[in-house]
Design an enzyme around this catalytic site. Structure first.
Site, short mmCIF file in Angstrom:
data_model
loop_
_atom_site.label_atom_id
_atom_site.label_comp_id
_atom_site.label_asym_id
_atom_site.label_seq_id
_atom_site.Cartn_x
_atom_site.Cartn_y
_atom_site.Cartn_z
N ASP A 49 0.42 -1.66 -0.12
CA ASP A 49 0.47 0.01 -0.22
C ASP A 49 1.00 0.97 -0.16
O ASP A 49 0.48 2.23 -0.07
CB ASP A 49 -1.07 -0.14 1.57
CG ASP A 49 -0.41 -0.03 2.04
OD1 ASP A 49 1.02 -0.55 2.85
OD2 ASP A 49 -0.97 0.23 3.04
N SER A 50 2.17 0.62 -0.45
CA SER A 50 3.43 1.84 -0.38
C SER A 50 2.86 2.81 -1.29
O SER A 50 3.05 4.21 -1.84
CB SER A 50 4.74 1.02 -0.13
OG SER A 50 4.45 0.48 -1.15
N ASP A 108 -0.82 -6.38 -0.59
CA ASP A 108 -1.07 -5.79 1.45
C ASP A 108 -2.99 -5.42 1.57
O ASP A 108 -3.55 -5.08 0.53
CB ASP A 108 -0.81 -4.00 1.02
CG ASP A 108 0.36 -4.22 2.61
OD1 ASP A 108 1.19 -5.43 2.47
OD2 ASP A 108 1.27 -2.86 1.62
N GLU A 113 9.36 -4.10 10.46
CA GLU A 113 9.74 -3.16 9.62
C GLU A 113 10.53 -2.52 11.18
O GLU A 113 9.72 -2.13 11.65
CB GLU A 113 8.32 -2.71 9.25
CG GLU A 113 8.48 -1.25 8.54
CD GLU A 113 8.21 0.11 7.41
OE1 GLU A 113 6.70 -0.55 7.07
OE2 GLU A 113 8.51 1.11 6.49
O1 KIV Z 1 3.54 -1.03 1.37
C1 KIV Z 1 4.93 -1.77 1.15
O2 KIV Z 1 5.56 -1.10 0.28
C2 KIV Z 1 5.11 -2.42 2.58
C3 KIV Z 1 6.77 -2.96 2.55
C4 KIV Z 1 7.30 -1.26 2.85
C5 KIV Z 1 7.00 -3.41 3.04
O3 KIV Z 1 4.74 -2.78 3.41
NA NA Z 2 2.54 -1.78 3.11
#
Ligand code: KIV
Ligand code: NA
Length: 266
Positions: free
Chosen positions: A45-46, A84, A181
Site C-alpha cells: 500500500d506504499s 497488502d 519494519e
Molecule cells: O507497502 C509497502 O511497501 C510495505 C513494505 C515497506 C513492507 O508494506
Molecule cells: Na504496506
C-alpha cells in the site's frame, strides 16, 4: 525460476538461503523483477505514496490494491504475489474475509495485514479458508498517526518482549509469514530464530530470513527528498534496471545488504 510457493520459502528458511522480496505495482516491473530472481512480489500500500503521491498510505482502497495486484499477476513469472490489506479494510472480521478474497481473486497468493497479536483470530479464520497471511509488525505505517511519526518500534525492553510474544502467538494462530519494519536488528534476529515461519525484514538488520525493499527506493527515486537509513540505491554502478534488481537479489543472498549502517540499535 520455478514457481515459488510457501513450501519453497519454508525450505529457504531451513537451509538459510535469504528470501528476496520487492514491492511491485505493474506488469512490466513484475516481469523484470521475477526474471531477475526476486522470489516475492509485494503489492504494497506504499503505492499510495510512490504512485499516487499521498503523504501516507491511509487513502489507499481495496479497489486500488486489486487493480495493481491484477496488473502484477499478468507480468509475473513464477514469483509469489503478496497483496497488502489497506487501511481499515480489515476493520471487522467479515470485511477482512471479503477483502482478502477480493485480493486473492485479483491474483495474490498471500495477503499482508498490519498489526500484532490482536490479528490472531483473523489470521486463523483466513488460514482455515485457504488464505496464507503475512503479519506486518513493528513500524506499521497505517498507524503513523498513533505512533506520532515513522519511528523505530521495540526499542524498550517491555515492547521488545511483547513483540517476541506476539510473533509466537501469531505463528500459533496460523500465520504463514511475518514482516518486521524498523525494529532493532538484534530483536529482529531474536524473533526470526524464535519462530519456524519465514520472517522478512525492512530496517530490521540482516538476521531475518529475507529482505523487502520499496522498488522506487531500490531505483534511487524519491518524491520527498528524504531517504530512510535502511534504503540503498541499487542503480549505482548498474547500467540498467534489470541489473539493479539483480544486484539487490545478489546482495540479499550474500548477506551484504542490509549492512550494519542500514539497521537500528535498541
Ligand atoms: O507497502 C509497502 O511497501 C510495505 C513494505 C515497506 C513492507 O508494506
Ligand atoms: Na504496506
Amino acid at each position: 525460476m520455478p514457481d515459488v510457493t510457501l513450501t519453497t520459502l519454508q525450505g529457504m528458511k531451513r537451509t538459510g538461503e535469504k528470501i528476496a522480496m520487492l514491492t511491485c505495482y505493474d506488469a512490466t516491473f513484475a516481469r523484470t523483477a521475477s526474471e531477475a530472481g526476486v522470489e516475492m512480489l509485494l503489492i504494497g500500500d506504499s503505492l499510495g505514496m510512490v504512485l499516487q503521491g499521498h503523504d501516507s498510505t491511509l487513502p489507499v482502497s481495496v479497489a486500488d490494491m486489486a487493480y495493481h495486484t491484477a496488473s502484477v499477476k499478468r507480468g509475473n513469472r513464477g514469483a509469489m504475489i503478496v497483496a497488502d490489506m489497506p487501511f481499515m479494510a480489515n476493520a471487522t472480521l467479515e470485511q477482512t474475509l471479503n477483502n482478502s478474497a477480493e485480493l486473492m481473486r485479483a491474483g495474490a497468493h498471500m495477503v499482508k495485514l498490519e498489526g500484532s497479536a490482536w490479528l490472531a483470530e483473523a489470521v486463523g479464520q483466513l488460514a482455515e479458508r485457504g488464505i496464507p497471511v503475512c503479519v506486518h509488525m513493528g513500524l506499521t505505517p497505517q498507524a503513523v498517526n498513533l505512533f506520532g511519526g515513522y519511528k523505530v518500534q521495540g526499542r524498550q525492553e517491555a515492547a521488545a518482549r511483547r513483540m517476541l510474544e506476539d510473533a509466537r502467538a501469531l505463528e500459533g494462530a496460523g500465520a504463514a509469514m511475518l514482516l518486521l519494519e524498523c525494529v532493532p536488528s538484534e530483536l529482529a534476529t531474536r524473533i526470526s530464530k524464535a519462530v519456524a515461519i519465514p520472517v522478512i525484514g525492512i530496517g530490521a538488520g540482516s538476521g531475518t530470513d529475507g529482505q523487502v525493499l520499496v522498488l522506487h527506493d531500490l531505483l534511487g527515486l524519491s518524491l520527498t527528498g528524504r531517504t530512510p537509513r535502511f534504503v540503498k540505491n541499487f542503480m549505482q554502478g548498474q547500467a540498467d534496471i534489470p541489473s539493479a534488481i539483480n544486484a539487490y537479489v545478489k546482495a540479499v543472498k550474500a548477506v551484504e545488504f542490509p549492512a550494519e549502517e542500514h539497521g537500528f540499535s535498541a
